[in-house]
Design a protein around this motif. Structure first.
Motif, PDB file in Angstrom:
ATOM      1  N   PHE A   1      65.804 -67.941  93.742  1.00 49.41           N
ATOM      2  CA  PHE A   1      66.021 -69.386  93.641  1.00 49.41           C
ATOM      3  C   PHE A   1      67.173 -69.854  94.526  1.00 49.41           C
ATOM      4  CE2 PHE A   1      63.759 -68.954  89.437  1.00 49.41           C
ATOM      5  CZ  PHE A   1      62.604 -69.594  89.874  1.00 49.41           C
ATOM      6  N   THR A   2      68.181 -69.013  94.715  1.00 51.65           N
ATOM      7  CA  THR A   2      69.269 -69.357  95.621  1.00 51.65           C
ATOM      8  C   THR A   2      68.751 -69.456  97.056  1.00 51.65           C
ATOM      9  OG1 THR A   2      70.902 -68.287  94.197  1.00 51.65           O
ATOM     10  CG2 THR A   2      71.522 -68.630  96.500  1.00 51.65           C
ATOM     11  N   LEU A   3      67.961 -68.464  97.477  1.00 52.75           N
ATOM     12  CA  LEU A   3      67.430 -68.501  98.839  1.00 52.75           C
ATOM     13  C   LEU A   3      66.418 -69.624  99.024  1.00 52.75           C
ATOM     14  CD1 LEU A   3      67.149 -64.740  99.804  1.00 52.75           C
ATOM     15  CD2 LEU A   3      68.789 -66.432 100.592  1.00 52.75           C
ATOM     16  N   LEU A   4      65.683 -69.970  97.991  1.00 52.41           N
ATOM     17  CA  LEU A   4      64.768 -71.110  98.085  1.00 52.41           C
ATOM     18  C   LEU A   4      65.555 -72.387  98.365  1.00 52.41           C
ATOM     19  CD1 LEU A   4      61.870 -72.242  97.798  1.00 52.41           C
ATOM     20  CD2 LEU A   4      62.347 -72.498  95.352  1.00 52.41           C
ATOM     21  N   GLY A   5      66.638 -72.578  97.641  1.00 48.68           N
ATOM     22  CA  GLY A   5      67.493 -73.740  97.889  1.00 48.68           C
ATOM     23  C   GLY A   5      68.101 -73.721  99.275  1.00 48.68           C
ATOM     24  N   LEU A   6      68.569 -72.548  99.711  1.00 47.99           N
ATOM     25  CA  LEU A   6      69.137 -72.436 101.054  1.00 47.99           C
ATOM     26  C   LEU A   6      68.080 -72.672 102.129  1.00 47.99           C
ATOM     27  CD1 LEU A   6      71.529 -69.389 100.608  1.00 47.99           C
ATOM     28  CD2 LEU A   6      72.159 -71.784 100.996  1.00 47.99           C
ATOM     29  N   TRP A   7      66.849 -72.207 101.886  1.00 46.99           N
ATOM     30  CA  TRP A   7      65.767 -72.407 102.844  1.00 46.99           C
ATOM     31  C   TRP A   7      65.476 -73.900 103.010  1.00 46.99           C
ATOM     32  CZ3 TRP A   7      63.696 -70.554 106.890  1.00 46.99           C
ATOM     33  CH2 TRP A   7      62.429 -70.915 107.299  1.00 46.99           C
ATOM     34  N   PHE A   8      65.398 -74.617 101.884  1.00 48.12           N
ATOM     35  CA  PHE A   8      65.143 -76.053 101.974  1.00 48.12           C
ATOM     36  C   PHE A   8      66.320 -76.784 102.626  1.00 48.12           C
ATOM     37  CE2 PHE A   8      61.952 -75.683  98.343  1.00 48.12           C
ATOM     38  CZ  PHE A   8      60.876 -75.728  99.218  1.00 48.12           C
ATOM     39  N   THR A   9      67.533 -76.313 102.396  1.00 43.87           N
ATOM     40  CA  THR A   9      68.700 -76.903 103.057  1.00 43.87           C
ATOM     41  C   THR A   9      68.653 -76.630 104.555  1.00 43.87           C
ATOM     42  OG1 THR A   9      70.017 -76.637 101.060  1.00 43.87           O
ATOM     43  CG2 THR A   9      71.221 -76.929 103.121  1.00 43.87           C
ATOM     44  N   ALA A  10      68.318 -75.400 104.918  1.00 45.91           N
ATOM     45  CA  ALA A  10      68.234 -75.048 106.344  1.00 45.91           C
ATOM     46  C   ALA A  10      67.180 -75.876 107.060  1.00 45.91           C
ATOM     47  CB  ALA A  10      67.933 -73.555 106.499  1.00 45.91           C
TER      48      ALA A  10
ATOM     49  N   HIS B   1      54.916 -72.006 103.449  1.00 45.65           N
ATOM     50  CA  HIS B   1      54.447 -70.658 103.107  1.00 45.65           C
ATOM     51  C   HIS B   1      55.641 -69.731 102.858  1.00 45.65           C
ATOM     52  CE1 HIS B   1      51.640 -67.303 103.027  1.00 45.65           C
ATOM     53  NE2 HIS B   1      52.481 -66.648 103.807  1.00 45.65           N
ATOM     54  N   THR B   2      56.650 -69.845 103.684  1.00 49.46           N
ATOM     55  CA  THR B   2      57.853 -69.038 103.514  1.00 49.46           C
ATOM     56  C   THR B   2      58.537 -69.366 102.184  1.00 49.46           C
ATOM     57  OG1 THR B   2      58.155 -68.887 105.905  1.00 49.46           O
ATOM     58  CG2 THR B   2      60.096 -68.456 104.538  1.00 49.46           C
ATOM     59  N   ALA B   3      58.598 -70.639 101.842  1.00 47.30           N
ATOM     60  CA  ALA B   3      59.231 -71.048 100.583  1.00 47.30           C
ATOM     61  C   ALA B   3      58.529 -70.419  99.382  1.00 47.30           C
ATOM     62  CB  ALA B   3      59.232 -72.568 100.468  1.00 47.30           C
ATOM     63  N   LEU B   4      57.224 -70.253  99.489  1.00 42.39           N
ATOM     64  CA  LEU B   4      56.471 -69.666  98.388  1.00 42.39           C
ATOM     65  C   LEU B   4      56.881 -68.220  98.125  1.00 42.39           C
ATOM     66  CD1 LEU B   4      54.283 -70.969  96.655  1.00 42.39           C
ATOM     67  CD2 LEU B   4      52.587 -69.769  98.009  1.00 42.39           C
ATOM     68  N   HIS B   5      57.394 -67.530  99.160  1.00 42.49           N
ATOM     69  CA  HIS B   5      57.849 -66.144  99.011  1.00 42.49           C
ATOM     70  C   HIS B   5      59.119 -66.049  98.166  1.00 42.49           C
ATOM     71  CE1 HIS B   5      55.049 -65.377 102.286  1.00 42.49           C
ATOM     72  NE2 HIS B   5      55.074 -64.124 101.882  1.00 42.49           N
ATOM     73  N   PHE B   6      59.783 -67.163  97.949  1.00 38.22           N
ATOM     74  CA  PHE B   6      60.954 -67.185  97.077  1.00 38.22           C
ATOM     75  C   PHE B   6      60.626 -67.829  95.737  1.00 38.22           C
ATOM     76  CE2 PHE B   6      62.852 -67.545 101.454  1.00 38.22           C
ATOM     77  CZ  PHE B   6      63.094 -66.192 101.568  1.00 38.22           C
ATOM     78  N   LEU B   7      59.771 -68.845  95.747  1.00 36.26           N
ATOM     79  CA  LEU B   7      59.419 -69.538  94.509  1.00 36.26           C
ATOM     80  C   LEU B   7      58.628 -68.632  93.561  1.00 36.26           C
ATOM     81  CD1 LEU B   7      59.291 -72.133  92.807  1.00 36.26           C
ATOM     82  CD2 LEU B   7      57.167 -72.673  94.008  1.00 36.26           C
ATOM     83  N   LEU B   8      57.582 -67.976  94.056  1.00 39.73           N
ATOM     84  CA  LEU B   8      56.743 -67.155  93.171  1.00 39.73           C
ATOM     85  C   LEU B   8      57.471 -65.924  92.626  1.00 39.73           C
ATOM     86  CD1 LEU B   8      53.240 -67.480  94.844  1.00 39.73           C
ATOM     87  CD2 LEU B   8      54.119 -68.656  92.829  1.00 39.73           C
ATOM     88  N   PRO B   9      58.189 -65.140  93.459  1.00 40.45           N
ATOM     89  CA  PRO B   9      58.940 -64.021  92.872  1.00 40.45           C
ATOM     90  C   PRO B   9      60.026 -64.492  91.900  1.00 40.45           C
ATOM     91  CG  PRO B   9      58.646 -63.621  95.197  1.00 40.45           C
ATOM     92  CD  PRO B   9      58.176 -65.038  94.930  1.00 40.45           C
ATOM     93  N   GLY B  10      60.665 -65.623  92.202  1.00 40.30           N
ATOM     94  CA  GLY B  10      61.683 -66.148  91.289  1.00 40.30           C
ATOM     95  C   GLY B  10      61.090 -66.541  89.958  1.00 40.30           C
ATOM     96  N   THR B  11      59.944 -67.218  90.002  1.00 42.02           N
ATOM     97  CA  THR B  11      59.281 -67.641  88.778  1.00 42.02           C
ATOM     98  C   THR B  11      58.791 -66.442  87.964  1.00 42.02           C
ATOM     99  OG1 THR B  11      58.601 -69.682  89.869  1.00 42.02           O
ATOM    100  CG2 THR B  11      57.422 -69.077  87.868  1.00 42.02           C
ATOM    101  N   ALA B  12      58.163 -65.490  88.647  1.00 40.05           N
ATOM    102  CA  ALA B  12      57.673 -64.290  87.956  1.00 40.05           C
ATOM    103  C   ALA B  12      58.827 -63.487  87.366  1.00 40.05           C
ATOM    104  CB  ALA B  12      56.855 -63.431  88.915  1.00 40.05           C
ATOM    105  N   SER B  13      59.929 -63.400  88.087  1.00 35.57           N
ATOM    106  CA  SER B  13      61.095 -62.671  87.589  1.00 35.57           C
ATOM    107  C   SER B  13      61.696 -63.373  86.381  1.00 35.57           C
ATOM    108  CB  SER B  13      62.152 -62.545  88.690  1.00 35.57           C
ATOM    109  OG  SER B  13      61.652 -61.770  89.757  1.00 35.57           O
ATOM    110  N   LEU B  14      61.770 -64.679  86.444  1.00 30.97           N
ATOM    111  CA  LEU B  14      62.297 -65.433  85.315  1.00 30.97           C
ATOM    112  C   LEU B  14      61.429 -65.235  84.075  1.00 30.97           C
ATOM    113  CD1 LEU B  14      64.539 -67.371  84.481  1.00 30.97           C
ATOM    114  CD2 LEU B  14      63.075 -69.254  85.225  1.00 30.97           C
ATOM    115  N   ALA B  15      60.117 -65.231  84.256  1.00 31.85           N
ATOM    116  CA  ALA B  15      59.209 -64.996  83.123  1.00 31.85           C
ATOM    117  C   ALA B  15      59.405 -63.591  82.564  1.00 31.85           C
ATOM    118  CB  ALA B  15      57.763 -65.195  83.558  1.00 31.85           C
ATOM    119  N   SER B  16      59.670 -62.620  83.424  1.00 31.08           N
ATOM    120  CA  SER B  16      59.897 -61.252  82.958  1.00 31.08           C
ATOM    121  C   SER B  16      61.156 -61.161  82.113  1.00 31.08           C
ATOM    122  CB  SER B  16      60.014 -60.294  84.144  1.00 31.08           C
ATOM    123  OG  SER B  16      58.812 -60.266  84.864  1.00 31.08           O
TER     124      SER B  16
END
Length: 181
Positions: free
Chosen positions: A16-25, A45-60
């Protein structure tokens, strides 16, 4: 604390940190990154590589201790299916002019997302690793491919040409043919 949960806590935070940084960049990059439809699609597409693992990790992390891991399994299945659909669509839009490294990453994407959904069905004690450990390896792979896409995006020359093309000022002139007499 369980090492699996520690891993997922770290991955969720970093994702989630890198997702925010990606959108800022993306707000600070050259205009063609926002106006070119292909580049815009690649950025999402690149943003999805941070959103989906972050969401799945949070659910775990949130599902720790639930019977049979139903919450994390459902989340991984949904994330895998969403990622697979996007990855297949992204691969279909690739062209021969894309860099080889980008084409390789695009080819790996559907496999990782399919594996992300498939580990949701892995029964306990089938492999030497637990299903949550297998899911962590796959989710980490999705995250790492996302980092590679970020690297490629910032390695792209500012003038929008492919990284393998020389700048216009350094291209060899095309020799002209003498006119017949």
């Amino acid at each position: 604390m369980d090492p699996e949960i520690s891993f997922y806590q770290a991955l969720a935070g970093v994702s989630f940190t890198l997702l925010g940084l990606w959108f800022t960049a993306l707000q600070l990059v050259p205009d063609h990154w926002r106006t070119d439809p292909r580049r815009h699609r690649a950025n999402l597409h690149t943003a999805l590589h941070f959103l989906l693992p972050g969401t799945a990790s949070l659910a775990s992390v949130l599902a720790d201790g639930t019977p049979d891991g139903l919450i994390w399994r459902a989340t991984f299945l949904a994330a895998g299916l969403i990622g697979l659909a996007e990855a297949v669509s992204f691969v279909r839009r690739s062209t021969r002019s894309d860099a080889l490294s980008s084409r390789i990453l695009r080819g790996v994407d559907p496999v990782l997302y399919a594996a992300m959904g498939a580990v949701a069905f892995a029964p306990q004690d089938t492999f030497a690793l637990t299903p949550l450990q297998l899911a962590g390896m796959v989710t980490g792979g999705v995250f790492l491919v996302g980092l590679c896409f970020v690297w490629l995006a910032f390695a792209e020359p500012r003038d929008g040409r492919a990284p393998t093309q020389p700048p216009a000022a350094h291209r060899a002139p095309v020799p002209s043919r003498p006119e017949p007499t």
